[in-house]
Design an enzyme around this catalytic site. Sequence first.
Site, PDB file in Angstrom:
ATOM      1  N   ASN A 160     -10.266  69.326 112.138  1.00  0.00           N
ATOM      2  CA  ASN A 160      -9.863  67.653 111.564  1.00  0.00           C
ATOM      3  C   ASN A 160      -8.290  68.457 111.051  1.00  0.00           C
ATOM      4  O   ASN A 160      -7.362  66.655 110.750  1.00  0.00           O
ATOM      5  CB  ASN A 160     -10.242  66.446 111.203  1.00  0.00           C
ATOM      6  CG  ASN A 160     -10.835  66.948 109.705  1.00  0.00           C
ATOM      7  OD1 ASN A 160     -10.696  68.239 109.670  1.00  0.00           O
ATOM      8  ND2 ASN A 160     -10.562  65.787 108.870  1.00  0.00           N
ATOM      9  N   GLU A 161      -7.450  69.128 111.513  1.00  0.00           N
ATOM     10  CA  GLU A 161      -5.984  69.185 111.107  1.00  0.00           C
ATOM     11  C   GLU A 161      -4.896  68.149 111.451  1.00  0.00           C
ATOM     12  O   GLU A 161      -4.243  67.463 109.665  1.00  0.00           O
ATOM     13  CB  GLU A 161      -5.488  70.352 110.965  1.00  0.00           C
ATOM     14  CG  GLU A 161      -6.032  71.624 110.478  1.00  0.00           C
ATOM     15  CD  GLU A 161      -8.067  72.058 110.870  1.00  0.00           C
ATOM     16  OE1 GLU A 161      -7.657  71.286 111.724  1.00  0.00           O
ATOM     17  OE2 GLU A 161      -7.904  73.109 109.657  1.00  0.00           O
ATOM     18  N   LEU A 200     -11.142  73.860 103.678  1.00  0.00           N
ATOM     19  CA  LEU A 200     -10.150  74.084 102.659  1.00  0.00           C
ATOM     20  C   LEU A 200     -10.369  73.452 101.543  1.00  0.00           C
ATOM     21  O   LEU A 200     -10.160  72.553 101.272  1.00  0.00           O
ATOM     22  CB  LEU A 200      -8.912  74.628 103.471  1.00  0.00           C
ATOM     23  CG  LEU A 200      -8.767  76.310 104.342  1.00  0.00           C
ATOM     24  CD1 LEU A 200      -7.407  76.170 103.915  1.00  0.00           C
ATOM     25  CD2 LEU A 200     -10.109  76.776 103.713  1.00  0.00           C
ATOM     26  N   GLY A 226     -11.401  73.758 107.405  1.00  0.00           N
ATOM     27  CA  GLY A 226     -12.678  75.235 106.921  1.00  0.00           C
ATOM     28  C   GLY A 226     -13.578  75.640 107.501  1.00  0.00           C
ATOM     29  O   GLY A 226     -14.353  76.373 107.878  1.00  0.00           O
TER      30      GLY A 226
HETATM   31  C1  LIG Z   1       1.911  77.159 108.547  1.00  0.00           C
HETATM   32  C2  LIG Z   1       1.270  75.653 108.633  1.00  0.00           C
HETATM   33  C3  LIG Z   1       1.247  75.292 106.909  1.00  0.00           C
HETATM   34  C4  LIG Z   1       0.221  73.755 106.752  1.00  0.00           C
HETATM   35  C5  LIG Z   1       0.101  74.064 105.721  1.00  0.00           C
HETATM   36  C6  LIG Z   1      -0.389  73.445 104.810  1.00  0.00           C
HETATM   37  C7  LIG Z   1      -2.165  73.965 105.701  1.00  0.00           C
HETATM   38  C8  LIG Z   1      -2.361  74.560 106.296  1.00  0.00           C
HETATM   39  C9  LIG Z   1      -4.161  74.464 106.398  1.00  0.00           C
HETATM   40  C10 LIG Z   1      -4.600  74.474 107.175  1.00  0.00           C
HETATM   41  C11 LIG Z   1      -5.596  74.966 107.493  1.00  0.00           C
HETATM   42  C12 LIG Z   1      -6.853  73.570 107.334  1.00  0.00           C
HETATM   43  C13 LIG Z   1      -7.785  73.321 106.884  1.00  0.00           C
HETATM   44  C14 LIG Z   1      -8.799  72.456 105.370  1.00  0.00           C
HETATM   45  O1  LIG Z   1      -9.641  73.264 105.707  1.00  0.00           O
HETATM   46  S1  LIG Z   1      -8.374  71.647 105.284  1.00  0.00           S
HETATM   47  C15 LIG Z   1      -9.464  70.333 104.293  1.00  0.00           C
HETATM   48  C16 LIG Z   1      -9.976  69.641 105.612  1.00  0.00           C
HETATM   49  N1  LIG Z   1     -10.870  68.679 104.843  1.00  0.00           N
HETATM   50  C17 LIG Z   1     -11.968  67.250 104.688  1.00  0.00           C
HETATM   51  O2  LIG Z   1     -10.539  66.793 105.506  1.00  0.00           O
HETATM   52  C18 LIG Z   1     -12.909  67.069 104.000  1.00  0.00           C
HETATM   53  C19 LIG Z   1     -13.012  65.832 103.145  1.00  0.00           C
HETATM   54  N2  LIG Z   1     -14.021  65.668 102.749  1.00  0.00           N
HETATM   55  C20 LIG Z   1     -14.938  64.921 103.505  1.00  0.00           C
HETATM   56  O3  LIG Z   1     -14.586  64.506 105.035  1.00  0.00           O
HETATM   57  C21 LIG Z   1     -15.540  64.733 102.854  1.00  0.00           C
HETATM   58  O4  LIG Z   1     -15.262  64.834 101.706  1.00  0.00           O
HETATM   59  C22 LIG Z   1     -17.458  64.837 103.060  1.00  0.00           C
HETATM   60  C23 LIG Z   1     -17.319  66.401 103.508  1.00  0.00           C
HETATM   61  C24 LIG Z   1     -17.734  64.470 104.848  1.00  0.00           C
HETATM   62  C25 LIG Z   1     -18.030  64.563 102.203  1.00  0.00           C
HETATM   63  O5  LIG Z   1     -18.706  63.313 102.148  1.00  0.00           O
HETATM   64  P1  LIG Z   1     -18.812  62.874 101.114  1.00  0.00           P
HETATM   65  O6  LIG Z   1     -20.507  63.827 100.593  1.00  0.00           O
HETATM   66  O7  LIG Z   1     -19.393  61.328 101.319  1.00  0.00           O
HETATM   67  O8  LIG Z   1     -18.660  63.006  99.864  1.00  0.00           O
HETATM   68  P2  LIG Z   1     -16.585  62.771  99.043  1.00  0.00           P
HETATM   69  O9  LIG Z   1     -15.908  62.318 100.535  1.00  0.00           O
HETATM   70  O10 LIG Z   1     -16.860  61.168  98.142  1.00  0.00           O
HETATM   71  O11 LIG Z   1     -16.411  63.903  98.279  1.00  0.00           O
HETATM   72  C26 LIG Z   1     -16.629  63.974  97.017  1.00  0.00           C
HETATM   73  C27 LIG Z   1     -15.977  64.831  96.100  1.00  0.00           C
HETATM   74  O12 LIG Z   1     -15.612  65.934  96.848  1.00  0.00           O
HETATM   75  C28 LIG Z   1     -13.937  66.154  96.984  1.00  0.00           C
HETATM   76  N3  LIG Z   1     -13.753  66.744  98.162  1.00  0.00           N
HETATM   77  C29 LIG Z   1     -14.299  66.260  99.376  1.00  0.00           C
HETATM   78  N4  LIG Z   1     -14.013  67.440 100.450  1.00  0.00           N
HETATM   79  C30 LIG Z   1     -12.483  68.304  99.306  1.00  0.00           C
HETATM   80  C31 LIG Z   1     -12.174  69.342  99.747  1.00  0.00           C
HETATM   81  N5  LIG Z   1     -12.038  70.133 101.092  1.00  0.00           N
HETATM   82  N6  LIG Z   1     -11.274  69.795  98.798  1.00  0.00           N
HETATM   83  C32 LIG Z   1     -11.413  69.771  97.193  1.00  0.00           C
HETATM   84  N7  LIG Z   1     -12.276  68.305  96.952  1.00  0.00           N
HETATM   85  C33 LIG Z   1     -12.850  67.915  97.945  1.00  0.00           C
HETATM   86  C34 LIG Z   1     -13.989  64.412  96.880  1.00  0.00           C
HETATM   87  O13 LIG Z   1     -12.091  64.530  96.432  1.00  0.00           O
HETATM   88  C35 LIG Z   1     -15.243  63.751  95.953  1.00  0.00           C
HETATM   89  O14 LIG Z   1     -14.435  64.373  94.908  1.00  0.00           O
HETATM   90  P3  LIG Z   1     -14.607  63.425  93.554  1.00  0.00           P
HETATM   91  O15 LIG Z   1     -16.059  62.988  93.204  1.00  0.00           O
HETATM   92  O16 LIG Z   1     -14.201  64.276  92.288  1.00  0.00           O
HETATM   93  O17 LIG Z   1     -13.774  62.181  94.170  1.00  0.00           O
END
Ligand SMILES: CCCCC/C=C\CCCC/C=C/C(=O)SCCNC(=O)CCNC(=O)[C@H](O)C(C)(C)COP(=O)(O)OP(=O)(O)OC[C@H]1O[C@@H](n2cnc3c(N)ncnc32)[C@H](O)[C@@H]1OP(=O)(O)O
Length: 290
Positions: free
Chosen positions: A183-184, A114, A159
């Site tokens: 990994n939430e 997400l 996601g």
């Molecule tokens: C009732 C419950 C209520 C709770 C309410 C809250 C939430 C409910 C939702 C629950 C379910 C959630 C599901 C999700 O999917 S949450 C998102 C989880 N995602 C992650 O943890 C992934 C994080 N990212 C990474 O691990 C890495 O970026 C990678 C995908 C492995 C890629 O690595 P790499 O190639 O080294 O790239 P960078 O890390 O340098 O990232 C590049 C740029 O992309 C931006 N980025 C990364 N991930 C996200 C994302 N998920 N959303 C938006 N942007 C993202 C990162 O910040 C970098 O940006 P920049 O260049 O501007 O710094």
Amino acid sequence: MAAVAAAAGTFARRMARSGVLFPRSSPQVWPQAARQPPGLLPAQRRAFSNNKILVELDTSSGVATMKFKSPPVNSLSLDFLTEFCISLEKLENDRACRGLIITSAIPRVFSSGLDITEMCGKSTEHYAEFWRAVQEMWIRLYGSNLVTVAAINGSSPAGGCLIALSCDYRIMVENPKYVIGLNEAQLGIVAPFWFKDTFVNAVGHRAAERSLQLGLLHSVPEAHRMGLVDEVVPEEKLQEKAVAVMAQWLALPDHARQLTKSMMRKTFRTLSSSHPKTPSRSHFQRTWRC
Ligand SMILES: CCCCC/C=C\CCCC/C=C/C(=O)SCCNC(=O)CCNC(=O)[C@H](O)C(C)(C)COP(=O)(O)OP(=O)(O)OC[C@H]1O[C@@H](n2cnc3c(N)ncnc32)[C@H](O)[C@@H]1OP(=O)(O)O
């Protein structure tokens, strides 16, 4: 509640503008073989694209390939989710399409999950619309009548992992840098029950309990051992393997396979008929400190 209803309306309008029927309440049954309208020269390939996703349909095999192409990391923004649902619906309404391979055009990342920027500093209405779109993506993909194969050519956290888990079969590229999992908990949030259930269905209760509580991102060999992915291949073999797996699944009569899938996945209708409460604005703000 009013905000949720408004968001549902907004998302439906986005889908309607695309010409896609929305929502579809019951699974459709498709013909067993891909068919061409009589009298027309068969066009072997059809393609459509938007700025997030590219879809190519090979009408001779009935197999479509959907490539995520939303830099930098294929995060699931509201726009992405909307385009995803529109693309999937188009394929499901295309009688020539029987199977879908989902993969990434972005190097090293399948999907980062997400889009975190969608969960910060936005209005209640936006959160509701975003959450509705997340649910809709899962309902449509998990409940799809198409054979769905995830060709996971990069990391796939949260996601992104849910998308892969919602497919019928998962093939992942062997690469020591790639990880996959829900990994939430590591992020201080809770994977919703339908994320959890989809995960449990793939790996079993004990493995899921440990993995979810610790918010683990698994290496590819580990993901394979625990059943989170079905097969592991070198990068250059991924497409060939996905096509071979698809051919195996498409060799069965559609109606029997589809009804069996529908029976195995019937719990998805619970969510489909009662979209759970959207997380509140304060919950998002507390969680992401924004
Ligand atoms: C009732 C419950 C209520 C709770 C309410 C809250 C939430 C409910 C939702 C629950 C379910 C959630 C599901 C999700 O999917 S949450 C998102 C989880 N995602 C992650 O943890 C992934 C994080 N990212 C990474 O691990 C890495 O970026 C990678 C995908 C492995 C890629 O690595 P790499 O190639 O080294 O790239 P960078 O890390 O340098 O990232 C590049 C740029 O992309 C931006 N980025 C990364 N991930 C996200 C994302 N998920 N959303 C938006 N942007 C993202 C990162 O910040 C970098 O940006 P920049 O260049 O501007 O710094």
